[in-house]
Design an enzyme around this catalytic site. Structure first.
Site, PDB file in Angstrom:
ATOM      1  N   ASN A 109       0.237   1.157 -10.606  1.00  0.00           N
ATOM      2  CA  ASN A 109      -0.974   0.377 -10.867  1.00  0.00           C
ATOM      3  C   ASN A 109      -1.482  -0.210  -9.555  1.00  0.00           C
ATOM      4  O   ASN A 109      -0.976  -1.233  -9.092  1.00  0.00           O
ATOM      5  CB  ASN A 109      -0.642  -0.746 -11.867  1.00  0.00           C
ATOM      6  N   LYS A 161      -4.181  -1.654  -8.840  1.00  0.00           N
ATOM      7  CA  LYS A 161      -5.048  -2.840  -8.980  1.00  0.00           C
ATOM      8  C   LYS A 161      -6.260  -2.697  -8.057  1.00  0.00           C
ATOM      9  O   LYS A 161      -6.837  -1.630  -7.986  1.00  0.00           O
ATOM     10  CB  LYS A 161      -4.254  -4.122  -8.704  1.00  0.00           C
ATOM     11  N   HIS A 182      -2.893  -5.857 -19.770  1.00  0.00           N
ATOM     12  CA  HIS A 182      -2.276  -6.389 -18.547  1.00  0.00           C
ATOM     13  C   HIS A 182      -2.517  -7.901 -18.481  1.00  0.00           C
ATOM     14  O   HIS A 182      -3.609  -8.372 -18.784  1.00  0.00           O
ATOM     15  CB  HIS A 182      -2.862  -5.702 -17.300  1.00  0.00           C
ATOM     16  N   GLU A 200       6.307  -6.794 -18.752  1.00  0.00           N
ATOM     17  CA  GLU A 200       5.949  -7.361 -17.444  1.00  0.00           C
ATOM     18  C   GLU A 200       5.903  -8.887 -17.553  1.00  0.00           C
ATOM     19  O   GLU A 200       4.853  -9.452 -17.897  1.00  0.00           O
ATOM     20  CB  GLU A 200       4.565  -6.859 -17.016  1.00  0.00           C
ATOM     21  N   GLY A 237       4.044  -9.725  -8.833  1.00  0.00           N
ATOM     22  CA  GLY A 237       3.618 -10.067  -7.477  1.00  0.00           C
ATOM     23  C   GLY A 237       4.357 -11.243  -6.858  1.00  0.00           C
ATOM     24  O   GLY A 237       3.971 -11.741  -5.805  1.00  0.00           O
ATOM     25  N   SER A 270       7.227  -6.918  -9.654  1.00  0.00           N
ATOM     26  CA  SER A 270       7.922  -6.925  -8.361  1.00  0.00           C
ATOM     27  C   SER A 270       8.927  -5.788  -8.184  1.00  0.00           C
ATOM     28  O   SER A 270       9.949  -5.948  -7.511  1.00  0.00           O
ATOM     29  CB  SER A 270       8.604  -8.277  -8.115  1.00  0.00           C
TER      30      SER A 270
HETATM   31  P1  PGA Z   1       3.726  -5.968  -9.050  1.00  0.00           P
HETATM   32  O1  PGA Z   1       2.693  -5.731 -10.248  1.00  0.00           O
HETATM   33  O2  PGA Z   1       4.585  -4.742  -8.951  1.00  0.00           O
HETATM   34  O3  PGA Z   1       2.878  -6.202  -7.849  1.00  0.00           O
HETATM   35  O4  PGA Z   1       4.544  -7.169  -9.420  1.00  0.00           O
HETATM   36  C1  PGA Z   1       3.076  -5.083 -11.424  1.00  0.00           C
HETATM   37  C2  PGA Z   1       1.902  -5.020 -12.364  1.00  0.00           C
HETATM   38  O5  PGA Z   1       1.136  -5.999 -12.422  1.00  0.00           O
HETATM   39  O6  PGA Z   1       1.703  -4.022 -13.056  1.00  0.00           O
END
Ligand code: PGA
Length: 239
Positions: free
Chosen positions: A7, A9, A84, A156, A162, A197
Site C-alpha cells: 500500500n 499511500k 483503511h 492493522e 507508521g 510497521s
Molecule cells: P505501515 O502502513 O506499513 O507504514 O505501518 C501499513 C498500512 O497502513 O497499510
C-alpha cells in the site's frame, strides 16, 4: 507462500515511479501493488498485479474527483482496499459507507482487502477482540460476498501503522484466530493479513506466525530495496 500487498499511500513522486517499476520487475509476481491512482497505468502496462487504494462509494451520477469501481476495473485493476483506518478517521468513512463500497467492488468483480484494527486506547483497555468483532460484523456481516471475490481481512492496529511498533507475534496470532473463527462461523472464505510497521527488518520474525496468510505493507513499500528484501525473506521462508 505468504501474500505481500504493498500500500504505497501517497508516498511516491512521479519521477521515482519509473525506476521503481524497473527495479521490481523480477519480483513483480510476488506481490500486489496499490499505488496512487495517478500511477496505476504505469504499473498495469508493465505487467504488475495492481490494486486501488480506494473506490467511490457510489457509481451513479457525476462525482468530481472520485474513481468508481468499474473505472478501476476497466484500467486493469484487480483489487481494492476498503476500511483503511486512515480513511475511517480522515474521511470519516463509517460502516454504511464501507458497505456501499463493498457492494460497488462486488458489482465490478474487484477483489477486496478489508482493514480492521483497534486504537491504542482500545488496545490498552484490552478491547481488541470486541473491537475487531464489531468491525467485521458491522460490514462483512451485512454484505453477501460471492465466491468469485478474493477477500482478505487485514488486521492493522491503528497504533502500529507508521509508528515502528508492532504487536507481539502471539497477539497477532490471537487476532488472526478470532478473525478465522468469525469467518468460519459465517461461512466466509478469506485470507488474513497483518499490517502495521512491517519492514525488511522485522519480516523474518513476523513470518513465524503460522496462522497468518500475508502482509499489508505501507511505508516500506515506497522503497524498492526494502521490497526486494521483504520478497526474498518470504521466498526463503518456504525453502
Ligand atoms: P505501515 O502502513 O506499513 O507504514 O505501518 C501499513 C498500512 O497502513 O497499510
Amino acid at each position: 507462500m505468504k501474500r505481500i500487498m504493498l500500500n504505497q499511500k501517497s508516498g511516491m513522486s512521479y519521477s521515482d515511479i519509473k525506476t521503481y517499476v524497473t527495479d521490481l520487475k523480477v519480483y513483480q509476481n510476488r506481490f500486489q501493488i496499490f499505488p496512487s491512482s495517478i500511477y496505476i497505468e504505469q504499473f498495469v502496462s508493465s505487467g504488475y498485479n495492481v490494486g486501488i487504494q480506494n473506490i467511490a462509494e457510489l457509481s451513479a451520477g457525476n462525482q468530481t474527483g472520485e474513481i468508481t469501481a468499474s473505472q478501476a476495473k476497466s484500467c486493469g485493476v484487480k483489487s481494492t482496499i476498503i476500511g483503511h483506518s486512515e480513511r475511517r478517521i480522515n474521511q470519516k468513512e463509517d460502516s454504511n459507507i464501507l458497505i456501499n463500497k463493498f457492494n460497488e467492488a462486488i458489482n465490478s468483480k474487484l477483489n477486496i482487502i478489508y482493514c480492521v484494527g483497534e486504537s491504542l486506547v482500545d488496545y490498552k483497555l484490552k478491547n481488541t477482540s470486541s473491537y475487531i468483532y464489531s468491525e467485521l460484523n458491522d460490514v462483512i456481516g451485512k454484505v453477501k460476498i460471492p465466491k468469485n471475490i478474493d477477500l482478505c481481512i487485514a488486521y492493522e492496529p491503528i497504533w502500529a501503522i507508521g509508528s515502528g511498533l508492532t504487536p507481539t507475534n502471539y497477539e497477532i496470532s490471537e487476532v488472526t484466530k478470532l478473525i478465522d473463527d468469525y469467518l468460519n462461523k459465517n461461512n466466509i472464505k478469506a485470507d488474513v493479513l497483518y499490517g502495521g510497521s512491517v519492514n525488511e527488518k522485522n519480516i523474518d520474525e513476523l513470518l513465524k506466525i503460522e496462522n497468518l496468510d500475508g502482509f499489508l505493507i505501507g511505508g516500506a513499500s515506497n522503497h524498492s530495496d526494502k521490497v526486494i528484501k521483504i520478497c526474498e525473506s518470504v521466498i526463503n521462508s518456504t525453502k
